[in-house]
Enzyme design. Structure first.
Site, mmCIF file in Angstrom:
data_model
loop_
_atom_site.group_PDB
_atom_site.id
_atom_site.type_symbol
_atom_site.label_atom_id
_atom_site.label_comp_id
_atom_site.label_asym_id
_atom_site.label_seq_id
_atom_site.Cartn_x
_atom_site.Cartn_y
_atom_site.Cartn_z
ATOM 1 N N LYS A 219 -4.278 -0.085 3.213
ATOM 2 C CA LYS A 219 -3.944 -0.849 2.016
ATOM 3 C C LYS A 219 -5.232 -1.375 1.377
ATOM 4 O O LYS A 219 -6.272 -1.400 1.998
ATOM 5 C CB LYS A 219 -3.012 -2.023 2.362
ATOM 6 N N GLU B 213 -2.623 -9.728 0.897
ATOM 7 C CA GLU B 213 -1.487 -8.912 1.355
ATOM 8 C C GLU B 213 -1.315 -9.041 2.870
ATOM 9 O O GLU B 213 -0.188 -9.134 3.364
ATOM 10 C CB GLU B 213 -1.709 -7.451 0.974
HETATM 11 C C1 5RP Z 1 -2.966 -3.096 -3.294
HETATM 12 C C2 5RP Z 1 -2.291 -2.197 -2.338
HETATM 13 C C3 5RP Z 1 -1.183 -1.338 -2.856
HETATM 14 O O1 5RP Z 1 -0.036 -1.597 -2.133
HETATM 15 C C4 5RP Z 1 -1.576 0.106 -2.720
HETATM 16 O O2 5RP Z 1 -2.801 0.302 -3.397
HETATM 17 C C5 5RP Z 1 -0.511 1.034 -3.283
HETATM 18 O O3 5RP Z 1 -0.501 0.956 -4.665
HETATM 19 P P1 5RP Z 1 0.531 1.746 -5.546
HETATM 20 O O4 5RP Z 1 1.882 1.228 -5.236
HETATM 21 O O5 5RP Z 1 0.083 1.455 -6.956
HETATM 22 O O6 5RP Z 1 0.395 3.214 -5.207
HETATM 23 O O7 5RP Z 1 -2.594 -2.139 -1.170
HETATM 24 O O8 5RP Z 1 -4.048 -3.761 -2.720
#
Ligand code: 5RP
Length: 236
Positions: A99, A108
């Protein structure tokens, strides 16, 4: 049946996760395009009277949720949450995640770990037999950034993870700064043979504020794609 776009798949996974939400819940709201679908769907339920209180994992998600008039609080005011729904950049069959693609990994992880359940929503392209194709994000302290980058490089090489460690930039070419005032370094390892050991090594480096490996945190991944919805792990 018309072909499902990647965005349709993200929305489908988000809709499935919404089924887990019950009145009175304290929710963590993830960051990214998939989590944004969840926020929009939740907003529609809130407009119809659903009573929940939510902690966003980024200023971006806070702004979005406020647009939908979703009741918001902070992690300090609500340090125990029932459920967090968030996206991921990659997940493997053992529910290990990468992530931080949106630069929100620190908040997160704090929000996910303060929750009884973290459920990941993703389109099926995010499944990886071996993690690492997506560059691993690290949130790094601004002070000592170059020294930290060298320590990360040495620690990762010891586990066979070699590749460029790139300071994330904004489209305007400035260093990207997270909501917490830190840099993000994207590690282009290619393949992470032992994510558990890499996570331990990264966590031991003082300038690494947090790394984007989420191990033993997600309870389930809801993924959607041309083959429909798949659940990895336990939703309840
Ligand atoms: C943000 C994250 C997001 O959950 C990850 O980048 C996935 O993004 P998306 O749903 O736009 O594909 O970790 O820090």
């Amino acid at each position: 049946m018309p072909e499902l776009s990647q965005d349709d798949s993200k929305q489908l996974a988000a809709a499935k996760a919404l089924e887990l939400v019950t009145p009175g819940m304290r929710l963590g709201l993830g960051t990214g395009t998939t989590a944004a679908h969840f926020v929009a769907l939740l907003g529609a339920r809130v407009a119809k009277g659903l009573d929940v209180i939510c902690v966003p994992t980024s200023e971006r998600t806070r702004t979005l949720a406020a647009l939908y008039s979703i009741p918001l609080t902070t992690i300090d005011a609500s340090p125990e949450l029932d459920l967090t729904v968030d996206g991921a950049d990659e997940f493997d069959p053992k529910l290990r995640l990468i992530k931080g693609g949106g630069g929100a990994l620190l908040r997160e992880k704090i929000v996910a770990m303060a929750s009884k359940r973290m459920i990941v929503i993703a389109d099926s392209s995010k499944l990886a037999a071996v993690l690492g194709k997506f560059p691993l994000p690290l949130e790094v302290n601004v002070f000592g950034f170059e020294a930290t980058r060298r320590m990360v490089s040495a620690a990762a090489k010891g586990l066979g993870c070699d590749g460029e460690l790139r300071l994330r930039k904004t489209p305007g070419g400035q260093a990207f700064v997270s909501d917490n005032g830190h840099y993000i370094v994207d590690c282009f390892f290619g393949t992470i043979a032992d994510p558990d050991r890499l996570a331990d090594r990264l966590a031991a480096i003082p300038g690494v504020v947090e790394h984007g490996l989420f191990i033993g945190i997600a309870k389930a991944v809801i993924s959607a794609g041309p083959a429909g919805i798949k659940i990895l792990g336990q939703l309840d």
